[in-house]
Write a protein that holds these residues in place. Sequence first.
Motif, PDB file in Angstrom:
ATOM      1  N   VAL A   1       1.770   1.642  -3.708  1.00 36.14           N
ATOM      2  CA  VAL A   1       0.573   2.063  -4.451  1.00 36.14           C
ATOM      3  C   VAL A   1       0.234   3.511  -4.117  1.00 36.14           C
ATOM      4  O   VAL A   1      -0.056   4.308  -5.003  1.00 36.14           O
ATOM      5  CB  VAL A   1      -0.621   1.137  -4.147  1.00 36.14           C
ATOM      6  CG1 VAL A   1      -1.920   1.707  -4.699  1.00 36.14           C
ATOM      7  CG2 VAL A   1      -0.375  -0.247  -4.709  1.00 36.14           C
TER       8      VAL A   1
ATOM      9  N   ALA B   1      -8.091   2.640  -6.313  1.00 33.77           N
ATOM     10  CA  ALA B   1      -7.201   3.702  -6.791  1.00 33.77           C
ATOM     11  C   ALA B   1      -7.845   4.338  -8.007  1.00 33.77           C
ATOM     12  O   ALA B   1      -8.236   3.648  -8.941  1.00 33.77           O
ATOM     13  CB  ALA B   1      -5.832   3.137  -7.146  1.00 33.77           C
TER      14      ALA B   1
ATOM     15  N   LEU C   1       0.820  -1.213   0.000  1.00 34.72           N
ATOM     16  CA  LEU C   1       0.000   0.000   0.000  1.00 34.72           C
ATOM     17  C   LEU C   1       0.852   1.261   0.000  1.00 34.72           C
ATOM     18  O   LEU C   1       0.439   2.287  -0.534  1.00 34.72           O
ATOM     19  CB  LEU C   1      -0.961   0.011   1.188  1.00 34.72           C
ATOM     20  CG  LEU C   1      -2.141  -0.942   1.062  1.00 34.72           C
ATOM     21  CD1 LEU C   1      -3.003  -0.891   2.313  1.00 34.72           C
ATOM     22  CD2 LEU C   1      -2.967  -0.639  -0.169  1.00 34.72           C
TER      23      LEU C   1
ATOM     24  N   VAL D   1      -0.045   6.560  -6.824  1.00 34.97           N
ATOM     25  CA  VAL D   1      -1.305   7.308  -6.962  1.00 34.97           C
ATOM     26  C   VAL D   1      -1.074   8.789  -6.682  1.00 34.97           C
ATOM     27  O   VAL D   1      -1.550   9.651  -7.422  1.00 34.97           O
ATOM     28  CB  VAL D   1      -2.388   6.713  -6.032  1.00 34.97           C
ATOM     29  CG1 VAL D   1      -3.611   7.609  -5.967  1.00 34.97           C
ATOM     30  CG2 VAL D   1      -2.773   5.317  -6.504  1.00 34.97           C
TER      31      VAL D   1
ATOM     32  N   LEU E   1      -6.636   7.484  -3.474  1.00 37.04           N
ATOM     33  CA  LEU E   1      -6.582   6.129  -2.943  1.00 37.04           C
ATOM     34  C   LEU E   1      -7.582   6.043  -1.806  1.00 37.04           C
ATOM     35  O   LEU E   1      -7.544   6.834  -0.860  1.00 37.04           O
ATOM     36  CB  LEU E   1      -5.172   5.813  -2.436  1.00 37.04           C
ATOM     37  CG  LEU E   1      -4.902   4.395  -1.967  1.00 37.04           C
ATOM     38  CD1 LEU E   1      -5.063   3.412  -3.114  1.00 37.04           C
ATOM     39  CD2 LEU E   1      -3.510   4.288  -1.374  1.00 37.04           C
TER      40      LEU E   1
END
Length: 60
Positions: A15, A40, A12, A19, A26
Amino acid sequence: MRSDQAGVGLGLTIVGSIVQAHDGTLTIGGRPAGGLRVSALLSAGEVSGRLGDVVPSEAL
């Protein structure tokens, strides 16, 4: 990865960085039956150059 295996906890974070770098959103939340839901949202943005020809989805 099986649910009984431990991860390193970077998924995470990675990610979230991707993002954020693309001015996206997110969203993380729990699910009533257990588990986690992660969404996302990234903007398509503007594309230029040879590969920038956009074809409407109806034409596909």
